[in-house]
Design a protein around this motif. Structure first.
Motif, PDB file in Angstrom:
ATOM      1  N   TYR A 102      45.933  37.577  53.256  1.00 34.58           N
ATOM      2  CA  TYR A 102      45.049  38.024  52.179  1.00 34.58           C
ATOM      3  C   TYR A 102      45.837  38.184  50.878  1.00 34.58           C
ATOM      4  N   THR A 103      45.296  37.598  49.824  1.00 34.67           N
ATOM      5  CA  THR A 103      45.904  37.702  48.498  1.00 34.67           C
ATOM      6  C   THR A 103      44.939  38.402  47.559  1.00 34.67           C
ATOM      7  N   SER A 104      45.431  38.760  46.400  1.00 34.35           N
ATOM      8  CA  SER A 104      44.629  39.479  45.418  1.00 34.35           C
ATOM      9  C   SER A 104      43.458  38.627  44.958  1.00 34.35           C
ATOM     10  N   GLY A 105      42.333  39.281  44.655  1.00 38.73           N
ATOM     11  CA  GLY A 105      41.136  38.561  44.223  1.00 38.73           C
ATOM     12  C   GLY A 105      40.582  39.098  42.926  1.00 38.73           C
ATOM     13  N   SER A 106      40.101  38.203  42.048  1.00 34.08           N
ATOM     14  CA  SER A 106      39.632  38.607  40.720  1.00 34.08           C
ATOM     15  C   SER A 106      38.332  39.406  40.775  1.00 34.08           C
ATOM     16  N   THR A 107      37.601  39.331  41.885  1.00 34.23           N
ATOM     17  CA  THR A 107      36.327  40.052  41.973  1.00 34.23           C
ATOM     18  C   THR A 107      36.519  41.492  42.417  1.00 34.23           C
ATOM     19  N   GLY A 108      37.751  41.887  42.662  1.00 35.69           N
ATOM     20  CA  GLY A 108      38.004  43.252  43.115  1.00 35.69           C
ATOM     21  C   GLY A 108      38.226  43.351  44.601  1.00 35.69           C
ATOM     22  N   THR A 109      38.062  42.253  45.335  1.00 35.09           N
ATOM     23  CA  THR A 109      38.295  42.242  46.776  1.00 35.09           C
ATOM     24  C   THR A 109      39.288  41.136  47.103  1.00 35.09           C
ATOM     25  N   PRO A 110      40.241  41.414  48.004  1.00 44.61           N
ATOM     26  CA  PRO A 110      41.204  40.367  48.398  1.00 44.61           C
ATOM     27  C   PRO A 110      40.499  39.198  49.075  1.00 44.61           C
ATOM     28  N   LYS A 111      41.159  38.063  49.083  1.00 44.74           N
ATOM     29  CA  LYS A 111      40.601  36.866  49.725  1.00 44.74           C
ATOM     30  C   LYS A 111      41.592  36.346  50.755  1.00 44.74           C
ATOM     31  N   GLY A 112      41.077  35.966  51.915  1.00 44.10           N
ATOM     32  CA  GLY A 112      41.925  35.515  53.007  1.00 44.10           C
ATOM     33  C   GLY A 112      42.130  34.012  52.969  1.00 44.10           C
ATOM     34  N   VAL A 113      43.397  33.583  52.966  1.00 52.79           N
ATOM     35  CA  VAL A 113      43.749  32.167  52.934  1.00 52.79           C
ATOM     36  C   VAL A 113      44.005  31.708  54.366  1.00 52.79           C
ATOM     37  N   VAL A 114      43.267  30.687  54.795  1.00 47.61           N
ATOM     38  CA  VAL A 114      43.338  30.189  56.170  1.00 47.61           C
ATOM     39  C   VAL A 114      44.282  28.993  56.209  1.00 47.61           C
ATOM     40  N   VAL A 115      45.379  29.147  56.965  1.00 46.72           N
ATOM     41  CA  VAL A 115      46.414  28.102  57.014  1.00 46.72           C
ATOM     42  C   VAL A 115      46.558  27.591  58.445  1.00 46.72           C
ATOM     43  N   PRO A 116      46.414  26.282  58.667  1.00 49.58           N
ATOM     44  CA  PRO A 116      46.540  25.733  60.018  1.00 49.58           C
ATOM     45  C   PRO A 116      48.000  25.533  60.431  1.00 49.58           C
TER      46      PRO A 116
END
Length: 914
Positions: free
Chosen positions: A473-487
């Protein structure tokens, strides 16, 4: 008055080369043609007229400017061995304008011209550029050396040349607007430069764009960086309107001619860039000529199709096939090769590859005993120890993806991550991990106990690496973190791309220095274990104590070290002071921009041949690393900003705000393609579509990074920071809008703004997040800070929160950060004057804190409330040691964070040492 430089003098001069008809008394004719005596310099040239030596001599004489104190006209007769004579006339344009120079030429050739009765009184410094051209990629050592490239404009026409140049300059500048300078020497006017200010509106038509050149130009405050010199065509001889570029990049157009000459300062513009720019001007002029009047100007392409594909291929597009395989299978293959080799060192605990494999198998069996479905996302919230690495590997062996969380994150962030990832299980030993409905919390030991009971053998999937390995999870501009899915395959591709170049293998010892929630740890863990190395787990508090960490590097004979530049800067200081024998052969920088100048002292003690320093640019969404460049001492001297070329299998392109591919030179947004591109954002389909796009030119998925960069002609990438409101502080990627959103959610906050400031522009450790809030009456800033700390991790919590009456806005309605007050002057209290009986230790502590925090400090102040951070903690500790004060550990510092508490601790330790 400032003395003009040689290139400024040359920019104010013009020249004309005349082929004299037979025997002519040039000295007599010239004395009749001009108002004052001019010496004709006779120069024999011992070759024929058309020999290369003769051409070079004519060119040299025609480009040599008039001396500031000399006469306004110089005449040199070049007498060739074949009996032919060329007369080179060089003059100051402001005194001898083109019309006067033509009269003199005609008088000398056939006596048809009128003589010049008097020189006008005019300034003789001429017009000269002083600007910079960021996209020119010039060589600073060639500053003042003029270059030229000819442009064929036969098919375009003069009337379209100015609009085409302006449009090319706008695209190269990258901001959708430009100023085109014009020096018109054909209308008999003086040395006055006019400017056409132009905006490339996306909705504007070709007709709209061309119409702007029918409007009157304006007078500039200073000459723009790109401009045109319009000069009359001379039938009498070969004319050069300016002996040096008037603008950093100057297009000289002889009216009525089919060719134009691109003149430039090679210190600012590389010859290849000038040639490229000239070709793009011609391409745009052709499109302007062939376009319907109502065609949107945004549809005009800077690059022809073939060149666009060539630029993409040069950036790595289409190179290499995607890697296949899974992380856990690759580890098992390595464990089978060297089962008895040490894989993991964590304090006193040492695990061989076989032991690590077996313990990870037990974790996988424990998850299967819980009926965890393959493909589930498993939370892992553990301290940096052996259990962490065992658990991550075990989750992968269970055909699940791990979601790392730092135990020091606030409860709200941990809870959000667990709910967002829909975790059936979180493996954690944290006693206060928040309860999440539908999520089971288990310590690592419980999984081992479950594995000891009867369990069904797991059925391993046959996927070749396309399934997710982790979600970070990285920082998100909407105020909530976003999860990056890596295979899985992305991590295998990263190792395939780097193992050979870095010579990674079983002889290496790595450190696990970074939090598992920071993707640098992906490279540290799997880069080591999948190449057969020995991984030394660094405890959290050791990562905060540079001296302890430095000692660990020496004792464990670490060979491969991965660091953010901010952290390594502290290690350099310790190395200067302690100077123990290190085994380091490779240091990889990542996580934030590297200022290579900080490495000067390191190179004096560790030759580049012994320890290779590699600067790597990367993004979580593209699997840790994208490019690599070995830093050399020469880079330190020149202050290079290059992060190198793309890794094999990765691709990089630079694009403008409309997504159009840019050539080498101009800056724009970095797009990344190839083997490292992640699957997208977990549960964020719309955002995934915005940032992970299909490149129509190549058919590949590419990621819009939001980072600013430029490509060099040889494929190297310069990283130039962020385009948006995202920053990197000590390796962590932070969306300032997320922090602002959290502040707006605090009680009684009606408006907020967040900025990043540096007390020292050259010191990354002095970076801090400053927040500004507008509060309702009787509200308290302390409550706002408490709210932020309960929601944001430490690295995102503002160092200062300043109350303001309103957030100042620009005319566009955006926060005007330049008008926000300095938080230090707005909130700091003056340094208390020491009382007569004040202890010397207290004085020293306050002085050191004040110096490092760059603000007055008193005994009631809290180090971290004044903007302190982990790197400044290390600096305070180091300076205290330099002043022979007792050693304070970072753990002690954090638990004694007010100046009064800290001073009392130092006093107690001092008394204990006596």
């Amino acid at each position: 008055m400032t003395t003009p430089t040689i290139d400024e003098l040359a920019a104010g001069c013009h020249s004309l080369v005349l082929r004299l008809p037979g025997a002519v008394d040039v000295q007599r004719l010239l004395s009749e043609a001009v108002p004052e005596p001019i010496q004709v310099w006779q120069t024999p040239v011992p070759v024929g007229t058309d020999e290369p030596i003769a051409r070079d001599r004519r060119r040299a004489e025609s480009l040599r400017p008039i001396h500031q104190d000399g006469p306004p006209l110089r005449a040199v007769a070049l007498n060739y061995s074949d009996g032919t004579t060329d007369l080179v006339l060089v003059a100051v344009r402001a005194v001898v304008p083109p019309a006067s120079l033509r009269r003199i030429a005609r008088f000398l050739l056939d006596g048809s011209g009128d003589s010049v009765s008097a020189w006008p009184a005019a300034a003789r410094s001429g017009v000269a550029h002083r600007g910079r051209l960021e996209w020119g990629l010039g060589d600073p050592e060639l500053r003042g050396v003029a270059g030229s490239v000819w442009m064929d404009i036969t098919c375009r026409g003069e009337q379209l040349l100015l609009p085409a140049i302006a449009l090319a300059a706008s695209r190269y500048g990258g901001e959708g607007r430009t100023e085109l300078g014009v020096l018109d020497l054909a209308n008999g006017s003086d040395e006055h430069i006019s400017v056409y200010p132009l905006d490339e509106h996306p909705q504007a038509s070709v007709a709209d764009f061309l119409h702007r050149f029918d409007q009157a130009p304006i007078t500039p405050h200073e000459p723009p960086t790109v401009g045109v010199v319009l000069s009359p065509a001379f039938e009498e001889g070969s004319y050069t309107a300016c002996l040096a570029p008037v603008f950093p990049l100057t297009i000289q157009l002889d009216l009525g001619s089919s060719r134009a000459n691109c003149r430039f300062d090679q210190g600012l513009v590389d010859t290849s860039i000038a040639r490229q720019f000239s070709a793009h001007v011609a391409h745009l002029a052709e499109q302007l000529a062939d376009s319907a009047a109502q065609r949107p100007v945004s549809e005009l392409e800077l690059l022809p199709d073939a060149e666009r594909l060539a630029v993409l291929r040069a950036g790595g597009a289409g190179n290499g096939a995607p890697a296949r395989g899974r992380i856990d299978r690759a580890f098992e293959e390595m464990a089978a090769k060297q089962p008895q080799a040490v894989a993991l060192v964590a304090g006193e605990e040492r695990l061989t590859y076989r032991q690590l494999d077996e313990r990870a198998d037990a974790v996988a069996a424990g998850l299967r005993a819980l009926d965890v479905a393959p493909g589930s996302r498993i939370g892992v919230c553990l301290e940096r120890d052996a259990d962490l690495v065992v658990t991550l590997l075990g989750v992968l062996k269970a055909d699940c993806a791990y979601v790392p969380m730092d135990p020091r994150y606030p409860e709200q962030r941990l809870s959000f991550t667990a709910r967002s990832a829909d975790m059936p299980v979180v493996i954690t030993s944290a006693p206060d991990f928040p309860a999440v409905p539908g999520t089971r919390l288990l310590p690592p030991g419980e999984l081992a106990r479950l594995a000891a009971g009867p369990t069904e053998a797991g059925v391993r999937t046959d996927d070749e690496g396309e399934n997710p390995a982790y979600v970070i999870y990285t920082s998100g501009s909407t105020g909530t973190p976003k999860g990056v899915v890596v295979p899985h395959r992305n991590v295998l591709a990263l190792l395939h791309a780097t193992t050979g170049d870095f010579d990674l293998g079983p002889g290496d010892t790595w450190t696990l220095f970074h939090s598992s929630a920071f993707d640098f740890s992906v490279w540290e863990i799997w880069g080591c274990l999948l190449t057969g190395g020995r991984l030394v787990v660094v405890p959290y508090w050791t990562t905060r104590d540079t001296e302890e960490f430095y000692a660990l590097l020496a004792e464990q004979r670490v060979t491969v070290l991965n660091q953010t530049p901010s952290a390594f800067a502290q290690l350099i200081r310790t190395d200067e002071r302690v100077r123990r024998d290190l085994a380091l052969r490779l240091v990889v920088f990542g996580g934030e921009p590297l200022d290579v100048r900080m490495l000067a002292s390191w190179f004096t003690r560790h030759p580049a041949a012994d320890c290779r320093l590699v600067n790597m640019f990367g993004i979580t969404e593209t699997t840790v690393h994208v490019t690599a460049r070995t830093v050399t001492p020469h880079d330190v001297v020149t202050g290079s900003r290059s992060v190198g070329r793309p890794l094999p299998g990765w691709s990089v392109s630079i694009r403008d705000g409309q997504g159009r591919v840019l050539p080498p030179g101009p800056s724009g947004e970095i797009y990344v393609g190839g083997a490292g591109v992640a699957d997208g954002y977990l549960g964020r389909h719309e955002l995934t579509q915005q940032r992970f796009i299909l490149d129509e030119s190549t058919g590949e998925r590419i990621y819009r990074s939001g980072d600013k960069g430029r490509l060099h002609l040889d494929g190297r990438l310069d990283h130039l920071g962020r385009l948006d409101n995202q920053v990197k502080i000590r390796g962590h990627r932070i969306e300032l809008d997320e922090i602002r959103s959290v502040l707006l959610g605090a009680p009684h906050v009606t408006a907020a703004a967040v900025v990043v400031n540096r007390d020292n522009p050259d010191d990354a450790a002095s970076s801090r997040i400053d927040a500004y809030v507008v509060l309702e009456p009787a509200a308290d800033r302390a409550l706002v800070l408490a709210h932020a700390k309960a929601t944001l991790p430490d690295y995102m919590t503002p160092a200062t929160i300043t109350q303001v009456a309103e957030i100042p806005l620009t005319i566009n309605g955006k926060p005007d950060t330049a008008r926000l007050p300095d938080p230090r002057t707005a909130t700091a209290e003056p340094l208390d004057a020491p009382e007569a009986d004040t202890d010397t230790i207290a004085e020293t502590v306050l002085r050191i804190w004040s110096k490092q925090l760059n603000t007055p400090v008193n005994l009631q102040d809290n180090f971290f409330s004044l903007g302190g951070n982990s790197l400044l903690v290390i600096r305070v500790i180091a300076e205290m040691r330099e002043q022979n004060l007792p050693k304070i550990s970072p753990r002690q510092f954090y638990s004694h964070s007010t100046a009064a508490q800290f001073t009392e601790l130092v006093q107690q330790l001092s008394e204990a040492d006596q």
